[in-house]
Design an enzyme around this catalytic site. Structure first.
Site, PDB file in Angstrom:
ATOM      1  N   ASN A  18       0.851  -1.190   0.000  1.00 13.24           N
ATOM      2  CA  ASN A  18       0.000   0.000   0.000  1.00 13.24           C
ATOM      3  C   ASN A  18       0.889   1.244   0.000  1.00 13.24           C
ATOM      4  OD1 ASN A  18      -1.425   2.276   1.072  1.00 13.24           O
ATOM      5  ND2 ASN A  18      -3.073   0.912   1.689  1.00 13.24           N
ATOM      6  N   ASP A  20      -0.120   4.462  -0.148  1.00 14.09           N
ATOM      7  CA  ASP A  20      -0.832   5.700   0.211  1.00 14.09           C
ATOM      8  C   ASP A  20       0.089   6.739   0.844  1.00 14.09           C
ATOM      9  OD1 ASP A  20      -3.205   4.541  -0.581  1.00 14.09           O
ATOM     10  OD2 ASP A  20      -3.920   4.153   1.451  1.00 14.09           O
ATOM     11  N   HIS A  21       0.966   6.263   1.733  1.00 18.30           N
ATOM     12  CA  HIS A  21       1.703   7.247   2.528  1.00 18.30           C
ATOM     13  C   HIS A  21       2.927   7.815   1.819  1.00 18.30           C
ATOM     14  CE1 HIS A  21      -1.252   6.949   5.507  1.00 18.30           C
ATOM     15  NE2 HIS A  21      -1.090   5.652   5.633  1.00 18.30           N
ATOM     16  N   ARG A  29       3.889  18.804   1.130  1.00 15.28           N
ATOM     17  CA  ARG A  29       4.513  19.972   0.524  1.00 15.28           C
ATOM     18  C   ARG A  29       3.901  20.363  -0.822  1.00 15.28           C
ATOM     19  NH1 ARG A  29       9.583  21.876   2.449  1.00 15.28           N
ATOM     20  NH2 ARG A  29       9.274  21.882   4.680  1.00 15.28           N
ATOM     21  N   HIS A  54      -5.650   3.622  -1.607  1.00 17.88           N
ATOM     22  CA  HIS A  54      -6.966   4.008  -1.073  1.00 17.88           C
ATOM     23  C   HIS A  54      -7.247   5.438  -1.531  1.00 17.88           C
ATOM     24  CE1 HIS A  54      -9.685   4.364   2.780  1.00 17.88           C
ATOM     25  NE2 HIS A  54     -10.333   4.663   1.668  1.00 17.88           N
ATOM     26  N   ARG A  56      -9.354   8.210  -0.968  1.00 20.00           N
ATOM     27  CA  ARG A  56     -10.327   8.630   0.044  1.00 20.00           C
ATOM     28  C   ARG A  56     -11.152   9.795  -0.469  1.00 20.00           C
ATOM     29  NH1 ARG A  56      -8.879   6.535   5.467  1.00 20.00           N
ATOM     30  NH2 ARG A  56     -10.606   7.818   6.175  1.00 20.00           N
ATOM     31  N   ARG A  60      -6.779  12.773   0.826  1.00 24.40           N
ATOM     32  CA  ARG A  60      -5.680  13.204   1.706  1.00 24.40           C
ATOM     33  C   ARG A  60      -4.347  12.593   1.296  1.00 24.40           C
ATOM     34  NH1 ARG A  60      -7.422  10.212   7.267  1.00 24.40           N
ATOM     35  NH2 ARG A  60      -9.378  11.246   6.753  1.00 24.40           N
ATOM     36  N   HIS A  61      -4.381  11.470   0.583  1.00 27.42           N
ATOM     37  CA  HIS A  61      -3.103  10.928   0.086  1.00 27.42           C
ATOM     38  C   HIS A  61      -3.194  10.658  -1.416  1.00 27.42           C
ATOM     39  CE1 HIS A  61      -5.246   7.347   1.416  1.00 27.42           C
ATOM     40  NE2 HIS A  61      -4.916   7.484   2.678  1.00 27.42           N
ATOM     41  N   GLU A  81      -8.721   0.466  -2.811  1.00 26.15           N
ATOM     42  CA  GLU A  81      -9.575   0.523  -1.624  1.00 26.15           C
ATOM     43  C   GLU A  81     -10.517   1.696  -1.801  1.00 26.15           C
ATOM     44  OE1 GLU A  81      -7.117   0.870   1.792  1.00 26.15           O
ATOM     45  OE2 GLU A  81      -6.201  -1.080   1.513  1.00 26.15           O
ATOM     46  N   THR A 111      -7.199   6.840  10.087  1.00 25.66           N
ATOM     47  CA  THR A 111      -7.030   5.769   9.108  1.00 25.66           C
ATOM     48  C   THR A 111      -8.290   4.921   9.188  1.00 25.66           C
ATOM     49  OG1 THR A 111      -5.650   3.879   8.446  1.00 25.66           O
ATOM     50  CG2 THR A 111      -5.800   4.332  10.798  1.00 25.66           C
ATOM     51  N   THR A 112      -8.368   3.856   8.403  1.00 21.40           N
ATOM     52  CA  THR A 112      -9.572   3.025   8.417  1.00 21.40           C
ATOM     53  C   THR A 112      -9.655   2.327   9.771  1.00 21.40           C
ATOM     54  OG1 THR A 112      -9.126   2.657   6.090  1.00 21.40           O
ATOM     55  CG2 THR A 112     -10.855   1.326   7.077  1.00 21.40           C
ATOM     56  N   GLU A 162     -11.151  -9.207   3.123  1.00 23.22           N
ATOM     57  CA  GLU A 162      -9.891  -8.820   3.766  1.00 23.22           C
ATOM     58  C   GLU A 162     -10.186  -8.627   5.249  1.00 23.22           C
ATOM     59  OE1 GLU A 162      -7.245  -6.192   1.803  1.00 23.22           O
ATOM     60  OE2 GLU A 162      -6.426  -5.406   3.683  1.00 23.22           O
ATOM     61  N   HIS A 202      -3.649  -4.298   7.910  1.00 21.51           N
ATOM     62  CA  HIS A 202      -3.753  -3.126   8.776  1.00 21.51           C
ATOM     63  C   HIS A 202      -2.838  -3.287   9.991  1.00 21.51           C
ATOM     64  CE1 HIS A 202      -5.800   0.725   9.479  1.00 21.51           C
ATOM     65  NE2 HIS A 202      -5.306   0.543  10.675  1.00 21.51           N
ATOM     66  N   GLY A 203      -1.883  -2.379  10.070  1.00 19.16           N
ATOM     67  CA  GLY A 203      -1.002  -2.356  11.240  1.00 19.16           C
ATOM     68  C   GLY A 203       0.063  -3.434  11.258  1.00 19.16           C
ATOM     69  N   GLY A 224       1.162  -1.233   4.377  1.00 16.19           N
ATOM     70  CA  GLY A 224       1.535   0.074   3.876  1.00 16.19           C
ATOM     71  C   GLY A 224       2.334   0.925   4.835  1.00 16.19           C
ATOM     72  N   HIS A 225       1.685   1.392   5.877  1.00 15.02           N
ATOM     73  CA  HIS A 225       2.277   2.432   6.722  1.00 15.02           C
ATOM     74  C   HIS A 225       3.649   2.031   7.251  1.00 15.02           C
ATOM     75  CE1 HIS A 225       2.872   4.775  10.452  1.00 15.02           C
ATOM     76  NE2 HIS A 225       2.369   5.746   9.718  1.00 15.02           N
TER      77      HIS A 225
HETATM   78  N1  PXP Z   1      -5.934  -3.008   4.208  1.00 13.06           N
HETATM   79  C1  PXP Z   1      -6.898  -2.057   4.271  1.00 13.06           C
HETATM   80  C2  PXP Z   1      -8.268  -2.405   3.827  1.00 13.06           C
HETATM   81  C3  PXP Z   1      -6.588  -0.764   4.708  1.00 13.06           C
HETATM   82  O1  PXP Z   1      -7.546   0.174   4.769  1.00 13.06           O
HETATM   83  C4  PXP Z   1      -5.255  -0.467   5.061  1.00 13.06           C
HETATM   84  C5  PXP Z   1      -4.904   0.924   5.488  1.00 13.06           C
HETATM   85  O2  PXP Z   1      -5.131   1.790   4.440  1.00 13.06           O
HETATM   86  C6  PXP Z   1      -4.291  -1.469   4.944  1.00 13.06           C
HETATM   87  C7  PXP Z   1      -4.659  -2.744   4.543  1.00 13.06           C
HETATM   88  C8  PXP Z   1      -2.848  -1.220   5.240  1.00 13.06           C
HETATM   89  O3  PXP Z   1      -2.696  -0.869   6.571  1.00 13.06           O
HETATM   90  P1  PXP Z   1      -1.300  -0.298   7.046  1.00 13.06           P
HETATM   91  O4  PXP Z   1      -1.066   0.966   6.320  1.00 13.06           O
HETATM   92  O5  PXP Z   1      -1.506  -0.107   8.525  1.00 13.06           O
HETATM   93  O6  PXP Z   1      -0.260  -1.340   6.747  1.00 13.06           O
END
Ligand code: PXP
Length: 253
Positions: A18, A20-21, A29, A54, A56, A60-61, A81, A111-112, A162, A202-203, A224-225
């Protein structure tokens, strides 16, 4: 939930990266750097099996332009997403990503935060799932690892769910971590018994990915993060390669 399912045991656990970040940092910036397309290309070189983004409501990203650029330029499958809204449905139908993961979205959340209430929202989700499916997009629902939500996903006819690993990732005490892992394990077995392919995310980080990767019914992790954060120290390719190694070692054990 029972633990009887023995089918759907993919040996290769796919890694969806992912990005996104990367866009979050760029947007801090304005301008073009760092570039999500470059991140996607590096992720591919490092062994990612897919790119997750994602889009959104508040952009935002990832932005609409990012989606258009990525959809036109990368070989890896894109997992979009998206909230279950008419706006996102129209965008998904325009760009036709390989997959769409329907997520809950609240404007004020960082976040979600929770899973989709597939059980409570059957009637509003059904037409969106149908439109995406008819367009050849593989639909998944981001849900808590609960039997009620898995039953609802199966009733909606999606091929993939998921599972939200946030509660597992955020658990601190050993018994809480074990309980959340057991909940994920039961959910993956139950999903397989319903014929659903199961992803999770997630996480997830180096510290907590291995027990999840060892769950034999899981087909894909989306991360992702942590990877983007770790990339600050070791570079994106190295971060992804290390995650890939941890996942493969756990799967092989
Ligand atoms: N899966 C879904 C459905 C999510 O919404 C996210 C966060 O955007 C992730 C996975 C990835 O989570 P993380 O960025 O915490 O790794």
């Amino acid at each position: 939930m029972t633990s009887t399912a023995t089918h759907l045991r993919p040996s290769h656990l796919r890694l969806g990266v992912n990005i996104d970040h990367v866009a979050t940092i760029r947007n801090a910036r304005g301008g073009l750097h760092p570039c999500p397309l470059r991140a996607a290309e590096l992720a591919a070189a490092a062994g990612a099996d897919g790119i997750t983004i994602h889009l959104r409501e508040d952009r935002r990203h990832i932005t609409d332009d990012d989606l258009a650029t990525l959809a036109g330029a990368i070989q890896l499958p894109i997992n979009l997403e998206m909230a279950a809204t008419d706006e996102m449905l129209a965008i998904a139908l325009k760009h036709r990503p390989h997959a769409a993961c329907i997520v809950p979205e609240r404007r004020a959340e960082r976040t979600t935060e929770g899973g989709l209430d597939a059980a409570g929202q059957h009637n509003s989700l059904q037409p969106i799932v149908a439109r995406l499916t008819d367009a050849g997009i593989r639909v998944s629902l981001f849900i808590a690892p609960e039997q009620r939500q898995l039953d609802a996903a199966a009733q909606l006819g999606v091929p993939v769910v998921e599972l939200h690993t946030g509660p597992y990732a955020h658990a601190v005490a050993d018994d809480a971590v074990a309980a959340e892992l057991a909940r994920l394990a039961r959910a993956t077995d139950y999903a397989a018994s319903l014929g659903l392919e199961t992803h999770a995310g997630h996480g997830l980080s180096y510290a907590n990915v291995s027990p999840v990767a060892a769950l034999p019914q899981l087909a894909e992790l989306n991360i992702g993060h942590f990877l983007v954060g770790e990339a600050l120290f070791v570079g994106l390719e190295a971060a992804i390669r290390h995650m890939r190694q941890l996942m493969d070692a756990s799967r092989a054990a």
